[in-house]
Motif scaffolding. Structure first.
Motif, PDB file in Angstrom:
ATOM      1  N   VAL A   1      -5.705   1.148  -6.598  1.00 56.20           N
ATOM      2  CA  VAL A   1      -6.168   0.651  -5.298  1.00 56.20           C
ATOM      3  C   VAL A   1      -6.685  -0.779  -5.406  1.00 56.20           C
ATOM      4  O   VAL A   1      -6.379  -1.633  -4.563  1.00 56.20           O
ATOM      5  CB  VAL A   1      -7.280   1.565  -4.740  1.00 56.20           C
ATOM      6  CG1 VAL A   1      -7.926   0.929  -3.509  1.00 56.20           C
ATOM      7  CG2 VAL A   1      -6.719   2.937  -4.383  1.00 56.20           C
TER       8      VAL A   1
ATOM      9  N   VAL B   1      -6.087   4.813   2.712  1.00 54.97           N
ATOM     10  CA  VAL B   1      -6.860   3.997   1.780  1.00 54.97           C
ATOM     11  C   VAL B   1      -8.250   4.582   1.568  1.00 54.97           C
ATOM     12  O   VAL B   1      -8.695   4.784   0.428  1.00 54.97           O
ATOM     13  CB  VAL B   1      -6.969   2.540   2.294  1.00 54.97           C
ATOM     14  CG1 VAL B   1      -7.904   1.734   1.391  1.00 54.97           C
ATOM     15  CG2 VAL B   1      -5.603   1.884   2.351  1.00 54.97           C
TER      16      VAL B   1
ATOM     17  N   ARG C   1       1.967   2.005  -3.505  1.00 58.63           N
ATOM     18  CA  ARG C   1       0.854   2.431  -4.351  1.00 58.63           C
ATOM     19  C   ARG C   1       0.435   3.871  -4.025  1.00 58.63           C
ATOM     20  O   ARG C   1       0.130   4.651  -4.942  1.00 58.63           O
ATOM     21  CB  ARG C   1      -0.339   1.485  -4.158  1.00 58.63           C
ATOM     22  CG  ARG C   1      -0.085   0.084  -4.685  1.00 58.63           C
ATOM     23  CD  ARG C   1      -1.258  -0.845  -4.420  1.00 58.63           C
ATOM     24  NE  ARG C   1      -0.882  -2.220  -4.700  1.00 58.63           N
ATOM     25  CZ  ARG C   1      -1.490  -3.024  -5.582  1.00 58.63           C
ATOM     26  NH1 ARG C   1      -2.530  -2.575  -6.259  1.00 58.63           N
ATOM     27  NH2 ARG C   1      -1.080  -4.265  -5.772  1.00 58.63           N
TER      28      ARG C   1
ATOM     29  N   VAL D   1     -10.129  -2.768  -2.062  1.00 59.58           N
ATOM     30  CA  VAL D   1      -8.670  -2.875  -2.050  1.00 59.58           C
ATOM     31  C   VAL D   1      -8.217  -4.237  -2.567  1.00 59.58           C
ATOM     32  O   VAL D   1      -8.848  -5.265  -2.284  1.00 59.58           O
ATOM     33  CB  VAL D   1      -8.128  -2.652  -0.622  1.00 59.58           C
ATOM     34  CG1 VAL D   1      -6.605  -2.755  -0.608  1.00 59.58           C
ATOM     35  CG2 VAL D   1      -8.581  -1.301  -0.100  1.00 59.58           C
TER      36      VAL D   1
ATOM     37  N   TRP E   1       0.819  -1.214   0.000  1.00 58.39           N
ATOM     38  CA  TRP E   1       0.000   0.000   0.000  1.00 58.39           C
ATOM     39  C   TRP E   1       0.854   1.265   0.000  1.00 58.39           C
ATOM     40  O   TRP E   1       0.537   2.223  -0.709  1.00 58.39           O
ATOM     41  CB  TRP E   1      -0.946   0.024   1.193  1.00 58.39           C
ATOM     42  CG  TRP E   1      -1.599   1.373   1.293  1.00 58.39           C
ATOM     43  CD1 TRP E   1      -1.399   2.343   2.223  1.00 58.39           C
ATOM     44  CD2 TRP E   1      -2.499   1.930   0.326  1.00 58.39           C
ATOM     45  NE1 TRP E   1      -2.128   3.461   1.919  1.00 58.39           N
ATOM     46  CE2 TRP E   1      -2.815   3.247   0.756  1.00 58.39           C
ATOM     47  CE3 TRP E   1      -3.069   1.449  -0.853  1.00 58.39           C
ATOM     48  CZ2 TRP E   1      -3.678   4.069   0.061  1.00 58.39           C
ATOM     49  CZ3 TRP E   1      -3.936   2.287  -1.559  1.00 58.39           C
ATOM     50  CH2 TRP E   1      -4.230   3.580  -1.113  1.00 58.39           C
TER      51      TRP E   1
ATOM     52  N   SER F   1      -8.098   7.849  -0.314  1.00 58.99           N
ATOM     53  CA  SER F   1      -7.779   7.682  -1.730  1.00 58.99           C
ATOM     54  C   SER F   1      -9.011   7.272  -2.526  1.00 58.99           C
ATOM     55  O   SER F   1      -9.266   7.798  -3.619  1.00 58.99           O
ATOM     56  CB  SER F   1      -6.673   6.635  -1.896  1.00 58.99           C
ATOM     57  OG  SER F   1      -5.467   7.066  -1.299  1.00 58.99           O
ATOM     58  N   ILE F   2      -9.774   6.329  -1.984  1.00 60.88           N
ATOM     59  CA  ILE F   2     -10.995   5.895  -2.676  1.00 60.88           C
ATOM     60  C   ILE F   2     -11.996   7.047  -2.760  1.00 60.88           C
ATOM     61  O   ILE F   2     -12.617   7.274  -3.814  1.00 60.88           O
ATOM     62  CB  ILE F   2     -11.613   4.691  -1.947  1.00 60.88           C
ATOM     63  CG1 ILE F   2     -10.656   3.495  -1.993  1.00 60.88           C
ATOM     64  CG2 ILE F   2     -12.963   4.321  -2.567  1.00 60.88           C
ATOM     65  CD1 ILE F   2     -11.107   2.308  -1.167  1.00 60.88           C
TER      66      ILE F   2
END
Length: 374
Positions: free
Chosen positions: A251, A299, A154, A285, A151, A302-303
């Motif tokens: 993601v 996470v 990324r 994810v 992660w 980001s989404i």
């Protein structure tokens, strides 16, 4: 006058004349040296300019008017001998991959600038347009290689792409819209630092221009903003939409238009939207990412930002500068995303589809070279 005095005057006159002649000669030589120096300086300066600057200088040329002419000056030209040297005679050690057009090699120019060099194969079935516009395949969708991207890596890739777009949209001398941003056009170096590549479809704006209209839509299905695919209108917000798709793909490790779910008919955007509404965004994810190594706040953020970028209406999408701020801070509440573009949903009562924009689902990775806008 006496002969002696006349001779003395003539001597002084000749001396003055010689001094004038010498002065003129010296000045002429100095001017010539300065002129040659200036020409050499600007000649070397132009040779050493990065490819991006050469592209910016060519902003007066409209790539949308390209009629496959041999005089196409859309891209800067570099001598083959320079590329041959940069790739060490197209050594297999520098080979990055291969597409339908032929192999791709890593090269290093004299100034240290790293480039990707496409070499058209004699057996290639693709033409000049495909050779210029086809991008590199990324390993983000490779089941084995994707495990190397945890992660943290990324997330750094996502932020790096965002900063690159900020430079193109507002920090460069000319505003540049990529128009074909996708995962395969993101190159990763040995340190996993992303670089946006393949500017064959890019357009540059000067002054206060922020959008334009074209009757020749170019790009890749699954990444194009709805207003661009439908009406030929492109702007910095169309790049933002593409970036949002790229974010969701990074993601999830899945392609937008190639996405399939056994219980739903959504594409990846629609799937992410549905999970967000149900408060289950973490299910998006990639499975190979260790949940214990993830920063859950990053996470989820980001989404959320990805869904803000793929909203149907361009005016609802954030700018890339705002995206960078959103990703760089864990504080502050984000606005709620509205219905995304190209969102497909199957009705619960029948087999018909409801969509947020016009369109029909089709195969992913189809690069459009010419498409008449509606």
């Amino acid at each position: 006058m006496p002969k002696s005095e006349l001779g003395e005057i003539n001597g002084k006159s000749s001396s003055v004349k010689r001094r004038v002649e010498i002065s003129v000669l010296v000045i002429s030589i100095l001017l010539l040296i300065i002129l040659v120096s200036v020409c050499v300086f600007y000649g070397l300066k132009r040779r050493k300019k990065p490819i991006q600057e050469l592209l910016e200088e060519d902003h007066g040329h409209d790539p949308d008017n390209n009629q496959n002419s041999q005089d196409d000056l859309e891209l800067p030209l570099i001598e083959f001998s320079i590329l041959d040297k940069a790739t060490e005679n197209f050594s297999d050690n520098n080979k990055l991959g291969e597409g339908g057009y032929g192999p791709v090699y890593k090269g290093v120019l004299e100034g240290g600038q790293e480039v990707a060099v496409k070499r058209l194969s004699r057996t290639s079935t693709q033409g000049l347009d495909e050779f210029k516009n086809e991008g590199l395949d990324s390993f983000i969708f490779d089941g084995t290689k994707s495990k190397k991207l945890d992660w943290a890596t990324r997330f750094e890739i996502i932020k790096g792409i965002a900063r690159g777009l900020v430079y193109l949209h507002q920090d460069s001398r000319l505003r540049i819209i990529h128009r074909d941003l996708k995962v395969s056009n993101i190159l990763l170096d040995h340190e996993m630092i992303p670089k946006i590549s393949d500017f064959g479809m890019a357009r540059s704006f000067g002054g206060n221009e922020i959008q334009a209209n074209t009757n020749r839509v170019v790009g890749t299905y699954g990444y194009m903003a709805p207003e661009y695919a439908g009406d030929g209108i492109f702007s910095i917000k169309s790049d933002v939409f593409s970036f949002g798709v790229v974010m969701l793909e990074i993601v999830s490790g899945k392609k937008n238009r190639g996405f399939f779910h056994k219980e739903y008919t959504h594409n990846l955007i629609g799937h992410a939207w549905g999970l967000h509404k149900e408060g289950k965004s973490l299910e998006l994810v990639e499975e190979c990412i260790n949940i214990e190594s993830m920063n859950l706040s990053e996470v989820m953020r980001s989404i959320h930002v990805g869904l803000l970028c793929v909203q149907q209406r361009p005016e609802d999408r954030p700018t890339m500068a705002t995206v960078v701020l959103m990703l760089g801070s864990s504080e502050g509440e984000l606005p709620q995303p509205k219905l995304p573009g190209f969102f497909y949903e199957k009705n619960s009562t029948d087999t018909s589809y409801s969509t947020s924009t016009y369109g029909k689902d089709s195969t992913n990775e189809l690069t459009i070279s010419i498409l008449n806008a509606r």
